[in-house]
Design a protein around this motif. Structure first.
Motif, PDB file in Angstrom:
ATOM      1  N   GLU A  56       0.813  -1.224   0.000  1.00 37.79           N
ATOM      2  CA  GLU A  56       0.000   0.000   0.000  1.00 37.79           C
ATOM      3  C   GLU A  56       0.850   1.280   0.000  1.00 37.79           C
ATOM      4  O   GLU A  56       0.353   2.360  -0.282  1.00 37.79           O
ATOM      5  N   ASN A  57       2.136   1.161   0.301  1.00 37.92           N
ATOM      6  CA  ASN A  57       3.029   2.326   0.282  1.00 37.92           C
ATOM      7  C   ASN A  57       3.705   2.534  -1.071  1.00 37.92           C
ATOM      8  O   ASN A  57       4.421   3.509  -1.252  1.00 37.92           O
ATOM      9  N   PHE A  58       3.506   1.600  -1.991  1.00 34.51           N
ATOM     10  CA  PHE A  58       4.122   1.717  -3.314  1.00 34.51           C
ATOM     11  C   PHE A  58       3.481   2.855  -4.091  1.00 34.51           C
ATOM     12  O   PHE A  58       2.296   3.134  -3.948  1.00 34.51           O
ATOM     13  N   VAL A  59       4.265   3.509  -4.925  1.00 34.30           N
ATOM     14  CA  VAL A  59       3.774   4.571  -5.800  1.00 34.30           C
ATOM     15  C   VAL A  59       3.905   4.064  -7.231  1.00 34.30           C
ATOM     16  O   VAL A  59       4.984   3.652  -7.641  1.00 34.30           O
ATOM     17  N   PRO A  60       2.821   4.096  -8.006  1.00 36.35           N
ATOM     18  CA  PRO A  60       2.918   3.660  -9.405  1.00 36.35           C
ATOM     19  C   PRO A  60       3.951   4.492 -10.162  1.00 36.35           C
ATOM     20  O   PRO A  60       4.139   5.677  -9.892  1.00 36.35           O
ATOM     21  N   TRP A  61       4.646   3.860 -11.110  1.00 33.56           N
ATOM     22  CA  TRP A  61       5.724   4.525 -11.841  1.00 33.56           C
ATOM     23  C   TRP A  61       5.253   5.807 -12.509  1.00 33.56           C
ATOM     24  O   TRP A  61       5.944   6.824 -12.482  1.00 33.56           O
TER      25      TRP A  61
ATOM     26  N   GLN B   3       6.506  13.144  -9.904  1.00 34.41           N
ATOM     27  CA  GLN B   3       7.063  13.704  -8.675  1.00 34.41           C
ATOM     28  C   GLN B   3       8.545  14.043  -8.798  1.00 34.41           C
ATOM     29  O   GLN B   3       9.096  14.786  -7.998  1.00 34.41           O
TER      30      GLN B   3
ATOM     31  N   GLU C  89       2.993   7.877 -11.608  1.00 31.56           N
ATOM     32  CA  GLU C  89       2.861   8.918 -10.587  1.00 31.56           C
ATOM     33  C   GLU C  89       4.232   9.359 -10.078  1.00 31.56           C
ATOM     34  O   GLU C  89       4.487  10.545  -9.870  1.00 31.56           O
ATOM     35  N   ALA C  90       5.138   8.394  -9.890  1.00 34.03           N
ATOM     36  CA  ALA C  90       6.484   8.711  -9.404  1.00 34.03           C
ATOM     37  C   ALA C  90       7.219   9.614 -10.385  1.00 34.03           C
ATOM     38  O   ALA C  90       7.917  10.549  -9.981  1.00 34.03           O
TER      39      ALA C  90
END
Length: 70
Positions: A52-57, A63, A59-60
């Motif tokens: 649940e802490n992963f960020v989809p690529w 950032q 979205e990353a």
């Protein structure tokens, strides 16, 4: 000068190297060495990470900010 990075299939490398012999090229080998200490840290992070802490690529990528020298 323009730099180009190519991914050449192994079975086509010999042909490609013959083709570019006429040009001025530089072969770059990216050998990455990971110390045992780094491996331990990475293994620990893998073991304690939560999905649940992963960020989809996609979205990353949004950032990531490139900093310019002022």
């Amino acid at each position: 000068m323009t730099k180009i990075t190519l991914n050449i299939p192994d079975n086509e490398l010999a042909f490609f190297m013959k083709l570019i012999e006429k040009f001025n090229y530089e072969t770059v080998v990216n050998d990455v060495t990971v110390s045992e200490e780094m491996k331990v840290v990475l293994d620990e992070r893998r073991a304690t990470s939560k999905k649940e802490n992963f960020v989809p690529w996609e979205e990353a990528k949004k950032q990531i900010r490139l900093k310019t020298n002022k």
